[in-house]
Design an enzyme around this catalytic site. Sequence first.
Site, short mmCIF file in Angstrom:
data_model
loop_
_atom_site.label_atom_id
_atom_site.label_comp_id
_atom_site.label_asym_id
_atom_site.label_seq_id
_atom_site.Cartn_x
_atom_site.Cartn_y
_atom_site.Cartn_z
N LYS A 1 0.82 -1.22 0.00
CA LYS A 1 0.00 0.00 0.00
C LYS A 1 0.86 1.27 0.00
O LYS A 1 0.36 2.37 0.22
CB LYS A 1 -0.96 -0.01 1.18
N CYS A 2 2.12 1.12 -0.29
CA CYS A 2 3.07 2.24 -0.32
C CYS A 2 3.02 2.91 -1.69
O CYS A 2 2.78 2.26 -2.71
CB CYS A 2 4.48 1.70 -0.06
N GLY A 3 3.28 4.22 -1.72
CA GLY A 3 3.35 4.94 -2.98
C GLY A 3 4.45 4.43 -3.89
O GLY A 3 4.42 4.66 -5.10
N ALA B 1 5.01 1.22 -4.31
CA ALA B 1 4.64 -0.15 -4.70
C ALA B 1 4.79 -0.41 -6.20
O ALA B 1 5.09 -1.55 -6.58
CB ALA B 1 3.24 -0.49 -4.21
#
Length: 158
Positions: free
Chosen positions: A34-36, A38
């Site tokens: 869910k990280c930018g 990803a």
Amino acid sequence: MNMYDFSVKTMDGGQQSLADYRGQVVLIVNTATKCGFAPQFDGLQKLYETYKEQGFTVLGFPCNQFQNQEPGSDSEVQEACRINFGVTFPLFAKIHVNGPDADPLFDYLKKSTRGLMGSAIKWNFTKFLVNRNGEAVKRFSPMTAPLKFEDRIVSLLK
């Protein structure tokens, strides 16, 4: 001390010795679906597919220490990586990379390759390049896309 001195927890609760990767060039990454950052899974997977037959692998270590960007269980993380990003490289159990509960492997990596913030890991998708002798030789920031340092991987594979 090198990478081969460590064992890590697998997603199914077992242990795997990193000595199993002896002789390979390895890229170790703390990940979060869910990280930018990803979308970097795509570059990591491309590198893995391109160079795995030459003795290269990517090892992913999901981490939920940065703004709850990996909240799921190990099985949920593995499924999200496979379905959403096409990941086929090895993924291990969720870990801590900073603080008193940091995984010993990441303590070693941080001490061997200091970053801009000293030894602490700044965010998800910090990448550590390990040579065929199990020595961490370079740290790449979360902002550095995996394909930007492909030449370094190729040089270690020679």
